[in-house]
Write a protein that holds these residues in place. Sequence first.
Motif, PDB file in Angstrom:
ATOM      1  N   UNK A 178      -2.091   3.959   6.478  1.00 49.02           N
ATOM      2  CA  UNK A 178      -1.072   3.611   5.491  1.00 49.02           C
ATOM      3  C   UNK A 178      -1.618   3.706   4.068  1.00 49.02           C
ATOM      4  N   UNK A 179      -0.773   4.203   3.180  1.00 48.86           N
ATOM      5  CA  UNK A 179      -1.083   4.249   1.745  1.00 48.86           C
ATOM      6  C   UNK A 179      -0.017   3.398   1.053  1.00 48.86           C
ATOM      7  N   UNK A 180      -0.426   2.307   0.439  1.00 48.75           N
ATOM      8  CA  UNK A 180       0.492   1.256   0.004  1.00 48.75           C
ATOM      9  C   UNK A 180       0.451   1.116  -1.516  1.00 48.75           C
ATOM     10  N   UNK A 181       1.610   1.272  -2.142  1.00 46.21           N
ATOM     11  CA  UNK A 181       1.747   1.034  -3.578  1.00 46.21           C
ATOM     12  C   UNK A 181       2.382  -0.338  -3.789  1.00 46.21           C
ATOM     13  N   UNK A 182       1.765  -1.156  -4.660  1.00 48.58           N
ATOM     14  CA  UNK A 182       2.349  -2.428  -5.077  1.00 48.58           C
ATOM     15  C   UNK A 182       2.675  -2.292  -6.562  1.00 48.58           C
ATOM     16  N   UNK A 183       3.961  -2.355  -6.909  1.00 47.87           N
ATOM     17  CA  UNK A 183       4.376  -2.041  -8.274  1.00 47.87           C
ATOM     18  C   UNK A 183       5.476  -2.993  -8.740  1.00 47.87           C
TER      19      UNK A 183
END
Length: 470
Positions: free
Chosen positions: A446-451
């Motif tokens: 998984x590649x997870x962006x928190x924005x």
Amino acid sequence: MIALTLAQLADAVSGELRLGRDDTPDTIVSGAVDTDSRLIGPGDIFVAKPGEVTDGHLFVAGAAAAGAAVALVQHPVEAAVSQIVVVDVVTALADLAREVVSRARAAGDLQVVGITGSNGKTTTKNLLARILELEGETVAPRASFNNEVGAPLTMLRVTPNTRYLVSEFGASGPGEIARLAGLVEPDIAIVLMVGMAHAGGFGGIEATFEAKSELVRVSRRGGLAVLNADDPRVAAMAPIAAERGQSIRWFGRGAGADVRADDVEVTASGTSSSITADGRTLTLRLRVLGAHHVMNALAAIAAATALGVPLATCIERLETVELAERWRMQPLGSDRVRIINDAYNASPDSMAAALRTLAEITGEGERTVAVLGAMSELGEYAGEEHDRVGLLAVRLGIQRIVVVGTDARRMYLEAVSQGSWDSEAIFFPTADEAYTYLLGELRDGDRVLVKSSNSAGLRFLGDRLGESFS
């Protein structure tokens, strides 16, 4: 700070000097200036700023005990320290910054660079400071010190030996950039972009243009404007620069830019591009994630090369930058589950750039996960702009869209309406609920962006995820 007597300090801020201890009007002060009494040390200047939660006047005695040389106050305080009484300490802070920078200019060869734009100010400031700091003493803001308090505090760190002052100018309304930049009249004005960030405070995109153009309007006559050739609104500032006799150095990805990027490639380990400036083309391998940061690097290179730093030197130093700033496209976690914590600031433009970066760095067999919170300060445009983000996330094929917080719920509703069903999009009112879900949901690859904007608090969720999957 440069050395001033107590009498000179009082004169600079139009204040009434009340001597304490064994001080005289000729007592010299040259320490640091701060509004936080916990950071005050021997010889420093404490600014007793009233605040929404507490009042700096309550901490004057503590600052005195820590060795403060003088306190800027709005009313006298019972404390064993000299005090300068002013009508408004924030105004006095600005007046003192103007005086100190003026004296530093007279004493040496100080060059002032001002940076503004709807996005990218802090990253560009950090990149430019990295280039310049090996050329000579360089003062640049800590974190995002770009408001009516932070900007003057940065200016006050200059000394007679400072060669470069890099100032970052943010604003929540019209006139603020003009007031702050007008304190120092930058030799070089960098304008990155005009977008929807803070549009609610400005009253729309055209008002945002007027506010950002204030930097060019108050910068030094005959100086330099470094402008984004790819942004039509920034490009429209060229006549303003011409009126002030400023030369223009364009940066961008188009053929007409003086400093140009080609062949931009984004991977999980960084961003590479070919940089052309002053007749040379060299490869830049930037460790900072995201194609949008190439534009920030171009702006920094445009200013630095104008100051005489060779392109090859600029690139060599930029390639040492591992992180633009904490909570800005910050890689956390591990190769197994990569967390990208970009939740310090968010606008429609930066949200779109971060989502595109997530899609670009996710390879075959890996999964994209976007954890999204609210964008603040959009005013009447908030609803439609949150809708646009939900729509973009779906169109980019983000496989899990996790929306957090009631102010961001329209992102979730839009994603569902655009076809993200069967838990592809999910909403949680709180970050704790989202964290519990993500602990059980995230998997290898998984590649997870928190924005989100700072006010949404998702940067701490990003930190927790990064630690859990490290």
